[in-house]
Motif scaffolding. Structure first.
Motif, mmCIF file in Angstrom:
data_model
loop_
_atom_site.group_PDB
_atom_site.id
_atom_site.type_symbol
_atom_site.label_atom_id
_atom_site.label_comp_id
_atom_site.label_asym_id
_atom_site.label_seq_id
_atom_site.Cartn_x
_atom_site.Cartn_y
_atom_site.Cartn_z
ATOM 1 N N ASN A 3 0.828 -1.205 0.000
ATOM 2 C CA ASN A 3 0.000 0.000 0.000
ATOM 3 C C ASN A 3 0.862 1.253 0.000
ATOM 4 N N LEU A 4 1.935 1.203 0.770
ATOM 5 C CA LEU A 4 2.844 2.349 0.835
ATOM 6 C C LEU A 4 3.495 2.591 -0.519
ATOM 7 N N GLU A 5 3.931 1.523 -1.172
ATOM 8 C CA GLU A 5 4.537 1.660 -2.500
ATOM 9 C C GLU A 5 3.536 2.239 -3.493
ATOM 10 N N HIS A 6 2.310 1.761 -3.410
ATOM 11 C CA HIS A 6 1.264 2.266 -4.308
ATOM 12 C C HIS A 6 0.994 3.749 -4.049
ATOM 13 N N GLU A 7 0.945 4.116 -2.801
ATOM 14 C CA GLU A 7 0.707 5.520 -2.437
ATOM 15 C C GLU A 7 1.855 6.405 -2.910
ATOM 16 N N ILE A 8 3.066 5.927 -2.758
ATOM 17 C CA ILE A 8 4.238 6.686 -3.219
ATOM 18 C C ILE A 8 4.179 6.857 -4.731
ATOM 19 N N GLN A 9 3.821 5.800 -5.439
ATOM 20 C CA GLN A 9 3.730 5.873 -6.902
ATOM 21 C C GLN A 9 2.658 6.868 -7.323
#
Length: 50
Positions: A3-9
């Motif tokens: 989720n964090l990676e998706h949010e960063i992207q």
């Protein structure tokens, strides 16, 4: 973690899009300003020859 990676992207995409829009706006302003100065130069040249 995913989720964090998706949010960063998503945030990166928003920032890139915002920067691209800002660049386009500035390019448009530069073109307009350049056109104005070119017009001034042309009129100055015309006055010299007249």
């Amino acid at each position: 973690m995913r989720n964090l990676e998706h949010e960063i992207q998503q945030n990166e995409e928003k920032v890139v899009q915002s920067i691209e829009e800002e660049i386009k706006t500035k390019e448009h302003t530069i073109k307009k300003t350049s056109g104005i100065f070119n017009g001034i130069q042309e009129s100055t040249r015309s006055e010299r020859f007249t």
